[in-house]
Design an enzyme around this catalytic site. Structure first.
Site, PDB file in Angstrom:
ATOM      1  N   HIS A 122       0.826  -1.361  -0.104  1.00 29.49           N
ATOM      2  CA  HIS A 122       0.068  -0.201   0.071  1.00 29.49           C
ATOM      3  C   HIS A 122       0.910   1.098   0.086  1.00 29.49           C
ATOM      4  O   HIS A 122       0.515   2.312  -0.263  1.00 29.49           O
ATOM      5  CB  HIS A 122      -0.962  -0.012   1.296  1.00 29.49           C
ATOM      6  CG  HIS A 122      -2.400   0.549   0.993  1.00 29.49           C
ATOM      7  ND1 HIS A 122      -2.414   1.725   0.082  1.00 29.49           N
ATOM      8  CD2 HIS A 122      -3.470   0.351   1.175  1.00 29.49           C
ATOM      9  CE1 HIS A 122      -3.712   2.062   0.041  1.00 29.49           C
ATOM     10  NE2 HIS A 122      -4.438   1.263   0.815  1.00 29.49           N
ATOM     11  N   ASP A 149      -1.911   2.175  -4.279  1.00 29.27           N
ATOM     12  CA  ASP A 149      -3.250   2.458  -3.830  1.00 29.27           C
ATOM     13  C   ASP A 149      -3.964   1.408  -4.271  1.00 29.27           C
ATOM     14  O   ASP A 149      -3.983   0.946  -5.360  1.00 29.27           O
ATOM     15  CB  ASP A 149      -3.560   3.927  -4.047  1.00 29.27           C
ATOM     16  CG  ASP A 149      -2.512   5.130  -3.689  1.00 29.27           C
ATOM     17  OD1 ASP A 149      -1.997   4.581  -2.531  1.00 29.27           O
ATOM     18  OD2 ASP A 149      -2.370   6.014  -4.236  1.00 29.27           O
TER      19      ASP A 149
END
Length: 546
Positions: free
Chosen positions: A519, A523
């Site tokens: 992450h 995204d």
């Protein structure tokens, strides 16, 4: 060989040639005119000779500033004249002498140890901290040439052949076959230039620092006194004298292989009463068997490590960690602890891809090529999706996100030795036939434990397929650092789906694919875009051929 090295140093300019000598080396007054004429920092050679008849030539450098001492492991002192004695070496420069001590080549401070070279455990991969000796190809006393394979080293990735860099003789094997947990740089063997010097190293043992253990050491003059007299007409380098080294408590430890310890324990044999014949006096299995034979006991065939807990009555076996298992465990633990994973799953219809694969394999068989698997098509689709969404072809660093322009796909391969991830380079640019060939060759190398560093380094994305070989429907894979994503591919299965027109329903083959993302780099929306592109290539495989 030395003249070739000297000539290379002349061509390269400021390079400095360093060699060590045995105790009787002294300089001769004979000068040799410059043979290169034109260039670089070397303008003449000075000859050094010994009472044994050995002669060496070294550079006389016209530009002292061009001669730079190595940054580590070397001490340098400029003096106006020099007397060479035991264990010293020198590089002759115009105007001054430069005395340099270098740890790469170790030479004797006594007449019993002639010039020799200590070979250390090499670092054969970026993550390698220690290695094992699988086997020695060359034996003690064998002649070695540059490029000759002298031993096989088991790294954290594979078993790699170690080649000789110089001519010489293998005088001593310090770490024998099967030696494990050898730190990078630790001495594993000794080579000499002359065959008659081999016998001098029969009982040789290197120190923990990787060089020969001197018998005594005499301190040199204090550094402050030398600084007070920088213009002294002559500085004499004192001969190193030795005194008996004291035994450390660790030397009282008895070294034995795990199999030898187990055999001794089974027969109630004290290891202190057995003389070891392995490297450095290490006790091996054959030593225990010989001891039992001499005591009139029969040594049974070795049984696997098998223990029974007396209290709980549990029956279990202890399996030693392999080198690749240790590294895999450490890297995966680091990945889960330091990378914020999240997972995205999509189902893709495989009907058109299966049909295209059948047509392509008919053409392959007709031309004598190898069959194309579903996994080959998945690799191609993943590579093209990375090219379309390049942000997913990246890795995280503390200062920036590195986006790769090459699409190199690692493919997870399970073997009896552990999990390997060989790499298919530039998968986006290769045809399906070439990808299929590369995957099959790399998988075979992995099963034979013969992968080279180039076969598994440099990947930017990983594909792990447990569907085809094992029928796993869906799973989540752990990211392979420093990559930012890994694709977990499940099995294709028949499903009932709503029909078109007059048909109430129809059947279709669907495959689940799960993308594990870092992450910090990818995204959620970006990961979804990548899966959308991947699904498009799988459900419309003709677009991969454009």
């Amino acid at each position: 060989m030395l003249s070739k090295i000297a000539s290379k140093s002349v061509r390269r300019g400021p390079a400095t040639l360093i060699r060590r000598f045995s105790h009787d080396v002294h300089p001769s007054l004979k000068r040799v005119d410059d043979a290169s004429k034109g260039g670089a920092a070397c303008s003449s050679l000075t000859k050094w000779s010994s009472s044994q008849g050995n002669t060496r030539q070294f550079q006389r450098v016209s530009n002292p500033e061009a001669v730079m001492a190595p940054k580590t492991g070397v001490s340098t002192r400029s003096i106006t004249s020099i007397t060479l004695k035991t264990g010293s070496n020198g590089v002759l420069c115009k105007g001054n002498f430069s005395l340099q001590l270098h740890p790469q080549r170790s030479f004797s401070s006594t007449a019993d140890l002639p010039p020799h070279q200590e070979i250390g455990m090499p670092s054969l991969s970026p993550t390698m901290e220690e290695g094992n000796i699988a086997r020695w190809v060359k034996k003690e006393g064998d002649k070695v040439h540059p490029g000759d394979v002298i031993c096989e080293v088991e790294t954290d990735k594979a078993t790699v052949e170690m080649e000789s860099m110089e001519d010489g003789y293998l005088a001593k094997i310090v770490k024998g076959d099967g030696s494990q947990g050898i730190k990078v740089g630790e001495v594993i063997a000794i080579t000499v230039e002359e065959e008659e010097h081999i016998q001098n190293f029969k009982d040789y043992t290197p120190s923990k620092s990787g060089t020969a253990v001197p018998e005594t050491t005499k301190p040199s003059e204090p550094e402050t006194s030398e600084k007070q007299k920088p213009q002294a007409p002559a500085v004499h380098v004192e001969k190193n004298e030795s005194k008996p080294s004291q035994k450390s408590p660790s030397e009282d430890r008895i070294f034995a292989s795990p199999l030898a310890r187990k055999l001794a324990e089974d027969h109630n044999v004290s290891l202190s009463s057995v003389k070891g014949t392995g490297p450095d006096g290490r006790i091996v299995k054959a030593d225990i068997e010989d001891y039992l034979a001499s005591q009139g006991k029969e040594s049974p065939a070795p049984a696997p490590a098998h223990k029974v807990s007396e209290g709980a009555g549990l029956d279990y076996s202890d399996i030693p960690h392999s080198q690749i298992r240790k590294v895999t465990a450490a890297r995966l633990l680091t990945s889960k602890q330091t990378i914020p994973h999240y997972y995205l799953t999509v189902d893709t219809c495989m009907d058109k891809l299966i049909e295209l694969r059948s047509e392509l394999n008919s053409l392959q068989e007709a031309s004598g090529g190898k069959r194309i698997s579903v996994n080959d098509l998945v690799i191609k689709a993943a590579a093209l999706a990375l090219k379309k969404i390049p942000a997913c072809n990246s890795s995280w660093t503390n200062d920036y996100i590195r986006q790769y322009h090459n699409v190199n796909i690692n493919v997870a391969v399970q073997t009896d030795n552990g999990l390997y991830v060989p790499v298919v380079r530039d998968a986006d640019k290769k045809g399906l036939s070439k990808i299929s060939e590369d995957v099959k060759n790399l998988a075979q190398k992995a099963r034979e434990n013969s992968l080279k560093p180039d076969d598994y380094e440099g990947g930017t994305f990983t594909v792990s397929n447990l569907g085809g070989p094992f029928g796993i429907k869906q799973f989540c894979a752990i990211i392979n650092p420093p990559q930012a994503a890994i694709l977990a591919v499940g099995a294709a299965e028949k499903r009932v789906i709503p029909g078109d027109g007059t048909e109430l329903y129809k059947f279709g083959s669907f495959m689940s694919a799960t993308l594990s993302c870092d992450h910090r780099v990818i995204d959620g929306a970006m990961g979804a875009e990548w899966l959308k592109a991947f699904k498009g290539y799988i459900e419309n495989p003709e677009s991969m051929l454009l």
